[in-house]
Design a protein around this motif. Structure first.
Motif, PDB file in Angstrom:
ATOM      1  N   UNK A  32       0.833  -1.194   0.000  1.00  0.00           N
ATOM      2  CA  UNK A  32       0.000   0.000   0.000  1.00  0.00           C
ATOM      3  C   UNK A  32       0.871   1.248   0.000  1.00  0.00           C
ATOM      4  N   UNK A  33       0.427   2.253  -0.773  1.00  0.00           N
ATOM      5  CA  UNK A  33       1.128   3.528  -0.811  1.00  0.00           C
ATOM      6  C   UNK A  33       0.226   4.643  -0.274  1.00  0.00           C
ATOM      7  N   UNK A  80       1.044   5.258   3.551  1.00  0.00           N
ATOM      8  CA  UNK A  80       2.001   4.378   4.204  1.00  0.00           C
ATOM      9  C   UNK A  80       3.022   5.242   4.923  1.00  0.00           C
ATOM     10  N   UNK A  81       3.546   4.741   6.022  1.00  0.00           N
ATOM     11  CA  UNK A  81       4.530   5.498   6.795  1.00  0.00           C
ATOM     12  C   UNK A  81       5.750   5.848   5.951  1.00  0.00           C
ATOM     13  N   UNK A  82       6.096   4.972   5.037  1.00  0.00           N
ATOM     14  CA  UNK A  82       7.303   5.171   4.240  1.00  0.00           C
ATOM     15  C   UNK A  82       7.201   6.349   3.267  1.00  0.00           C
ATOM     16  N   UNK A 136       4.665  12.061  -0.345  1.00  0.00           N
ATOM     17  CA  UNK A 136       3.695  11.787  -1.398  1.00  0.00           C
ATOM     18  C   UNK A 136       2.355  12.416  -1.042  1.00  0.00           C
ATOM     19  N   UNK A 137       1.619  12.827  -2.090  1.00  0.00           N
ATOM     20  CA  UNK A 137       0.279  13.383  -1.907  1.00  0.00           C
ATOM     21  C   UNK A 137      -0.664  12.771  -2.925  1.00  0.00           C
ATOM     22  N   UNK A 138      -1.745  12.215  -2.438  1.00  0.00           N
ATOM     23  CA  UNK A 138      -2.778  11.685  -3.319  1.00  0.00           C
ATOM     24  C   UNK A 138      -3.894  12.722  -3.448  1.00  0.00           C
ATOM     25  N   UNK A 139      -4.438  12.828  -4.655  1.00  0.00           N
ATOM     26  CA  UNK A 139      -5.541  13.751  -4.885  1.00  0.00           C
ATOM     27  C   UNK A 139      -6.417  13.194  -6.002  1.00  0.00           C
ATOM     28  N   UNK A 140      -7.587  13.780  -6.150  1.00  0.00           N
ATOM     29  CA  UNK A 140      -8.481  13.320  -7.206  1.00  0.00           C
ATOM     30  C   UNK A 140      -9.159  14.507  -7.863  1.00  0.00           C
TER      31      UNK A 140
END
Length: 127
Positions: free
Chosen positions: A47-48, A61-63, A68-72
């Motif tokens: 999982x990311x 994810x902690x790593x 990282x940034x997720x968007x939609x």
């Protein structure tokens, strides 16, 4: 039929940035949560990041947290993963995924709870 198509992968130096995209089709995109996973050579898929169907909740994810940034963008039926401060250990094939059921998921981290997957896009980070 639900289709997910990733794009935007490539080769980048450590410390650099990259944005990968996932275009969805086949149903009402705005009603479904979306996730990003990755799989490095010889390793299991992990999982990311994920984003709720409303876009109001994101999970990392902690790593990758803080990098990282997720968007939609529901108007474009697209989910993005902005990756900054990339490290060689981020090298992997990145997959987007979405569940069959709409609205909230009970768990965003478990790959088995996602039903549809893209073909993946390779991200390679050189040291």
């Amino acid at each position: 039929q639900v289709q997910l198509v990733e794009s935007g992968g490539g080769l980048v130096q450590a410390g650099g940035s990259l944005r990968v995209s996932c275009a969805a089709s086949g149903r009402a995109f705005s009603m479904y949560s979306m996730g990003w996973f990755r799989q490095a050579a010889g390793k299991e898929r992990e999982f990311v990041a994920a984003i709720s169907w409303t876009g109001s909740s994101t999970y990392y994810a902690d790593s990758v947290k803080g990098r990282f940034t997720i968007s939609r963008d529901n108007a474009r039926n697209t989910v993005y993963l902005q990756m900054n401060s990339l490290k060689p250990e981020d090298t992997a094939v990145y997959y987007c995924a979405t569940p069959a059921k709409p609205f909230a998921m009970t768990n965003y981290v478990v790959a088995g709870l996602y039903d549809y997957w893209g073909q993946g896009t390779q991200v390679t980070v050189s040291s």
